[in-house]
Design an enzyme around this catalytic site. Structure first.
Site, PDB file in Angstrom:
ATOM      1  N   LEU A   1       0.832  -1.207   0.000  1.00  0.00           N
ATOM      2  CA  LEU A   1       0.000   0.000   0.000  1.00  0.00           C
ATOM      3  C   LEU A   1       0.863   1.253   0.000  1.00  0.00           C
ATOM      4  CD1 LEU A   1      -2.391  -1.186   2.857  1.00  0.00           C
ATOM      5  CD2 LEU A   1      -2.902  -1.179   0.404  1.00  0.00           C
TER       6      LEU A   1
ATOM      7  N   ASP B   1       3.083  -6.140   2.403  1.00  0.00           N
ATOM      8  CA  ASP B   1       3.545  -5.238   3.460  1.00  0.00           C
ATOM      9  C   ASP B   1       3.987  -5.977   4.727  1.00  0.00           C
ATOM     10  OD1 ASP B   1       3.323  -2.601   2.342  1.00  0.00           O
ATOM     11  OD2 ASP B   1       1.137  -2.813   2.402  1.00  0.00           O
TER      12      ASP B   1
ATOM     13  N   GLU C   1       6.274  -4.151  12.635  1.00  0.00           N
ATOM     14  CA  GLU C   1       5.907  -3.326  13.794  1.00  0.00           C
ATOM     15  C   GLU C   1       4.401  -3.038  13.857  1.00  0.00           C
ATOM     16  OE1 GLU C   1       6.500   0.954  13.474  1.00  0.00           O
ATOM     17  OE2 GLU C   1       7.344   0.889  15.458  1.00  0.00           O
ATOM     18  N   ASP C   2       3.775  -2.988  12.684  1.00  0.00           N
ATOM     19  CA  ASP C   2       2.362  -2.607  12.667  1.00  0.00           C
ATOM     20  C   ASP C   2       1.443  -3.668  13.242  1.00  0.00           C
ATOM     21  OD1 ASP C   2       2.831  -0.106  11.540  1.00  0.00           O
ATOM     22  OD2 ASP C   2       2.960  -0.968   9.533  1.00  0.00           O
TER      23      ASP C   2
ATOM     24  N   ARG D   1      -3.992  -5.906   5.259  1.00  0.00           N
ATOM     25  CA  ARG D   1      -2.879  -6.235   6.150  1.00  0.00           C
ATOM     26  C   ARG D   1      -3.299  -7.097   7.346  1.00  0.00           C
ATOM     27  NH1 ARG D   1       1.586  -2.069   7.457  1.00  0.00           N
ATOM     28  NH2 ARG D   1       2.439  -4.089   8.050  1.00  0.00           N
TER      29      ARG D   1
ATOM     30  N   ARG E   1      -5.142   4.978  10.088  1.00  0.00           N
ATOM     31  CA  ARG E   1      -5.153   3.530  10.341  1.00  0.00           C
ATOM     32  C   ARG E   1      -5.718   3.163  11.721  1.00  0.00           C
ATOM     33  NH1 ARG E   1      -1.377   0.955   6.751  1.00  0.00           N
ATOM     34  NH2 ARG E   1      -1.884   1.837   4.721  1.00  0.00           N
TER      35      ARG E   1
ATOM     36  N   HIS F   1       1.452   7.057   9.729  1.00  0.00           N
ATOM     37  CA  HIS F   1       1.381   6.629  11.128  1.00  0.00           C
ATOM     38  C   HIS F   1       1.988   7.695  12.036  1.00  0.00           C
ATOM     39  CE1 HIS F   1       1.533   2.267   9.550  1.00  0.00           C
ATOM     40  NE2 HIS F   1       0.383   2.390  10.178  1.00  0.00           N
TER      41      HIS F   1
ATOM     42  N   CYS G   1       9.564   0.580  11.563  1.00  0.00           N
ATOM     43  CA  CYS G   1       8.508  -0.408  11.275  1.00  0.00           C
ATOM     44  C   CYS G   1       9.047  -1.743  10.808  1.00  0.00           C
ATOM     45  CB  CYS G   1       7.497   0.156  10.290  1.00  0.00           C
ATOM     46  SG  CYS G   1       8.207   0.830   8.821  1.00  0.00           S
TER      47      CYS G   1
END
Ligand SMILES: NC(=O)NCCC[C@H](N)C(=O)O
Length: 262
Positions: A23, A66, A71-72, A91, A137, A167, A252
């Site tokens: 993305l 992704d 980290e996300d 994701r 997000r 972010h 990330c």
């Protein structure tokens, strides 16, 4: 279990060969070299190891472009891992393997549930203050659930607006002394932070604290690195150009676990 020992483990996931299909939201899509991305990721992992971090590789997810931005998928505070519910639906498949890995490491588990959304990249911890970015997000319900999960553990959860970047941690991170750093054009409200230091480059706002005053940073922020060196820190630059093209940054590409008991 021998309580009290602080560990330094970092979770990472190798990039998908389909990284270029990931993305992009706030920047224009430009061609990504997947082979170069893999080499850059390997150097990133070596840099973590060279500074005393044990790296734990999560299973590759070649169908999740992704997935490298591991980290996300979670937030770790003390011994609790809060599994994220990514704001971008494509994701969401990434979190299952993260959950398995942290369970195996002895973390207690919590998770963000529907209708909440939260990306780990929106969460900046500075001691017991946990800033969470309310933006593209992470939604209000995600913030509420994070607060409910972490405040009983002693955290102060502070919601801050994020509208100019993907972010919160695309806009700001923090130096070892807790000073928040950010590139002013991309920070919604610098006044939300107790101490704020402007930096001259966008990617200069992203540091991973390696310990001992060492700061893992993108090679694309040399002027900021000089300023940090002038403040007595030791920048450790890594080239992550291919991840930057996908709106990623040094933070990330790993989840650092500091307070597990082993
Ligand atoms: N924490 C982060 O800054 N993650 C970067 C995620 C980039 C990825 N292309 C995404 O849009 O989700």
């Amino acid at each position: 279990m021998t309580g009290g020992a602080t560990s330094r483990k970092a979770l990472v996931r190798r990039p998908s060969p389909r990284l270029a299909d990931g993305l992009v939201t706030h920047i224009d899509r430009t061609p990504v070299d997947a082979a170069l991305a893999l080499r850059q990721w390997e150097v990133y992992v070596v840099a973590l190891r060279a500074h005393g971090w044990e790296t734990i590789e999560l299973p590759p997810l070649d169908d999740c472009p992704d997935g490298v931005f591991v980290e996300d998928t979670m937030v770790v505070y003390k011994n609790v891992a809060v599994i994220a519910r990514p704001g971008a639906e494509p994701r969401r498949a990434e979190t299952a393997t993260t959950e398995e890995a942290v369970t195996g490491l002895g973390c207690s588990l919590n998770r963000i549930r529907e209708p909440g959304t939260l990306d780990g990249g929106d969460v900046l911890k500075i001691g017991d203050t946990v800033y969470v970015g309310r933006g593209g997000r992470t939604n209000g319900d995600g913030v509420r659930q994070l607060r409910a999960a972490l405040e009983p553990l002693g955290a102060r959860v502070v919601a801050v607006p994020v509208s100019k970047v993907l972010h919160l941690k695309s806009a700001v991170t923090a130096l070892p002394d807790g000073t928040v750093i950010g590139y002013p054009p991309l920070v919604d409200d610098p006044g939300a932070f107790d101490r704020f230091l402007p930096v001259p480059e966008e990617s200069g706002a992203h540091v991973v604290l390696l310990g001992g005053g060492k700061l893992l940073m993108a090679a694309s922020a040399p002027r900021t690195a000089e300023r940090f060196a002038d403040l007595g820190y030791e920048p450790v630059p890594v080239d992550i150009s291919e991840f930057e093209k996908m709106e990623g940054c040094v933070t990330c590409l790993s989840v650092r676990l500091r307070e597990l008991y082993g």
